[in-house]
Design a protein around this motif. Structure first.
Motif, PDB file in Angstrom:
ATOM      1  N   LEU A 113       1.703   9.379  -6.033  1.00 45.65           N
ATOM      2  CA  LEU A 113       1.358   8.320  -6.979  1.00 45.65           C
ATOM      3  C   LEU A 113       2.443   7.262  -6.918  1.00 45.65           C
ATOM      4  O   LEU A 113       3.528   7.493  -6.369  1.00 45.65           O
ATOM      5  N   ASN A 122      -4.000   8.529   1.184  1.00 48.68           N
ATOM      6  CA  ASN A 122      -4.595   9.456   0.217  1.00 48.68           C
ATOM      7  C   ASN A 122      -3.773   9.586  -1.061  1.00 48.68           C
ATOM      8  O   ASN A 122      -3.570  10.690  -1.579  1.00 48.68           O
ATOM      9  N   ALA A 172       3.651  16.919  -7.255  1.00 51.12           N
ATOM     10  CA  ALA A 172       3.336  15.493  -7.207  1.00 51.12           C
ATOM     11  C   ALA A 172       4.621  14.674  -7.219  1.00 51.12           C
ATOM     12  O   ALA A 172       5.655  15.118  -7.727  1.00 51.12           O
ATOM     13  N   ARG A 231      -7.330   4.964  -9.972  1.00 54.35           N
ATOM     14  CA  ARG A 231      -7.517   6.317  -9.443  1.00 54.35           C
ATOM     15  C   ARG A 231      -8.264   6.226  -8.120  1.00 54.35           C
ATOM     16  O   ARG A 231      -9.196   5.434  -7.989  1.00 54.35           O
ATOM     17  N   GLN A 232      -7.844   7.040  -7.148  1.00 51.99           N
ATOM     18  CA  GLN A 232      -8.506   7.049  -5.859  1.00 51.99           C
ATOM     19  C   GLN A 232      -9.285   8.349  -5.680  1.00 51.99           C
ATOM     20  O   GLN A 232      -8.736   9.433  -5.865  1.00 51.99           O
ATOM     21  N   GLU A 233     -10.556   8.236  -5.368  1.00 48.52           N
ATOM     22  CA  GLU A 233     -11.391   9.412  -5.121  1.00 48.52           C
ATOM     23  C   GLU A 233     -12.279   9.138  -3.918  1.00 48.52           C
ATOM     24  O   GLU A 233     -13.058   8.179  -3.924  1.00 48.52           O
ATOM     25  N   MET A 241       0.662  15.660  -4.187  1.00 47.54           N
ATOM     26  CA  MET A 241      -0.040  14.464  -4.626  1.00 47.54           C
ATOM     27  C   MET A 241       0.939  13.295  -4.700  1.00 47.54           C
ATOM     28  O   MET A 241       2.048  13.452  -5.198  1.00 47.54           O
ATOM     29  N   TRP A 246      -5.841   9.893 -14.281  1.00 43.87           N
ATOM     30  CA  TRP A 246      -5.686  10.449 -12.935  1.00 43.87           C
ATOM     31  C   TRP A 246      -6.086  11.918 -12.838  1.00 43.87           C
ATOM     32  O   TRP A 246      -6.753  12.326 -11.901  1.00 43.87           O
ATOM     33  N   PHE A 247      -5.632  12.701 -13.807  1.00 42.77           N
ATOM     34  CA  PHE A 247      -5.703  14.158 -13.663  1.00 42.77           C
ATOM     35  C   PHE A 247      -6.684  14.863 -14.591  1.00 42.77           C
ATOM     36  O   PHE A 247      -6.948  16.051 -14.427  1.00 42.77           O
ATOM     37  N   THR A 276      -3.210   9.654  -4.920  1.00 47.54           N
ATOM     38  CA  THR A 276      -4.074  10.053  -6.032  1.00 47.54           C
ATOM     39  C   THR A 276      -4.341   8.870  -6.958  1.00 47.54           C
ATOM     40  O   THR A 276      -5.453   8.690  -7.462  1.00 47.54           O
TER      41      THR A 276
END
Length: 273
Positions: free
Chosen positions: A5, A55, A32, A90-92, A3, A253-254, A57
């Motif tokens: 960041l 991509n 990460a 946050r990216q989703e 991941m 984020w998590f 996170t």
């Protein structure tokens, strides 16, 4: 897959966010990594598209992008809208979601050091910038009593006071009224290195019944906090705010609890070197 960041800002080399979050990842054995990314104002839209393409996170956002980034996101939560700034994304699924953890981070730190929540207590807030906005809205959410805002520019204080049902004082009026408050919150750059002898207000009226929260942590003990100590006040600097806003970002984020103590120790060790 590891991941990714980051923290976006300009300048960014001074940021301790990578140290703090990398310590959390190592402690929790997370796959990460966290990068400091210098992004100039004009390149912010392209940078956000790049984060989606790569991509990432999530990211933290710092000066000077906290306000400008809001209009570039797919969704911004109510807290960030009230404060008027985003510091965490946050990216989703190719969509970017923004929040602001500054107020929550500062409040967690305050409760930790103060030993209680300041519900119903009278608060003097110095400043009307981004950090002050975060503190003012959070204090109102958490149920503080009287809230008074004092700022070098009265017009900015008045705007924030209108949003948060607060009163306005000049800095001189605030300095002569310190006996009215149980909590003093200092959110300006006054006292920050290199201007370490600067005080945001005259501190003659400080008394042992007021808790002083200064959001600066470099220097470790500002001139204001030195005066607070001499006056017998309990006090805190801004390290806890920095750590807890980072912990709140981690949780955004998590969806899991952040190892705040590990993060704090990593920052303290970095400051000592």
């Amino acid at each position: 897959m590891k991941m990714a960041l980051a923290v976006l800002g300009d300048p960014i080399a001074h940021s301790l966010s990578p140290v703090m979050h990398e310590a959390a990842f190592a402690h929790l054995e997370m796959d990460a990594g966290y990068l400091p990314l210098r992004v100039e104002k004009e390149n912010l839209p392209e940078a956000l598209e790049g984060l989606k393409a790569l991509n990432f996170t999530g990211v933290n956002v710092t000066i000077p992008h906290k306000v400008a980034v809001m209009e570039l996101l797919d969704e911004v939560d109510e807290r960030a809208r009230k404060i008027g700034a985003v510091n965490t994304i946050r990216q989703e699924g190719g969509r970017l979601y923004g929040t602001n953890t500054d107020g929550e981070g500062w409040y967690r730190s305050l409760v930790q050091d103060y030993g209680k929540e300041p519900r119903g207590e009278d608060v003097l807030l110095i400043g009307a910038g981004g950090a002050a906005r975060a503190a003012a809205h959070t204090l109102r959410e958490k149920g503080c009593g009287r809230l008074v805002i004092a700022n070098r520019t009265p017009e900015k204080a008045a705007l924030l006071a209108e949003e948060t049902n607060a009163e306005v004082m000049t800095l001189e009026e605030a300095a002569s009224s310190l006996d009215q408050f149980q909590l003093l919150v200092q959110s300006t750059a006054a006292g920050m290195s290199p201007g370490i002898d600067v005080r945001p207000i005259d501190t003659t009226g400080l008394h042992p019944g007021i808790f002083v929260s200064d959001m600066i942590y470099n220097p470790w003990k500002t001139a204001l906090l030195q005066d607070a100590e001499k006056a017998g006040c309990r006090f805190q600097n801004g390290l806890g705010m920095f750590v807890h806003q980072g912990a709140a970002a981690f949780e955004f984020w998590f969806g899991r609890t952040a190892p705040a103590e590990i993060m704090e120790n990593a920052v303290k060790n970095a400051l000592r070197t």
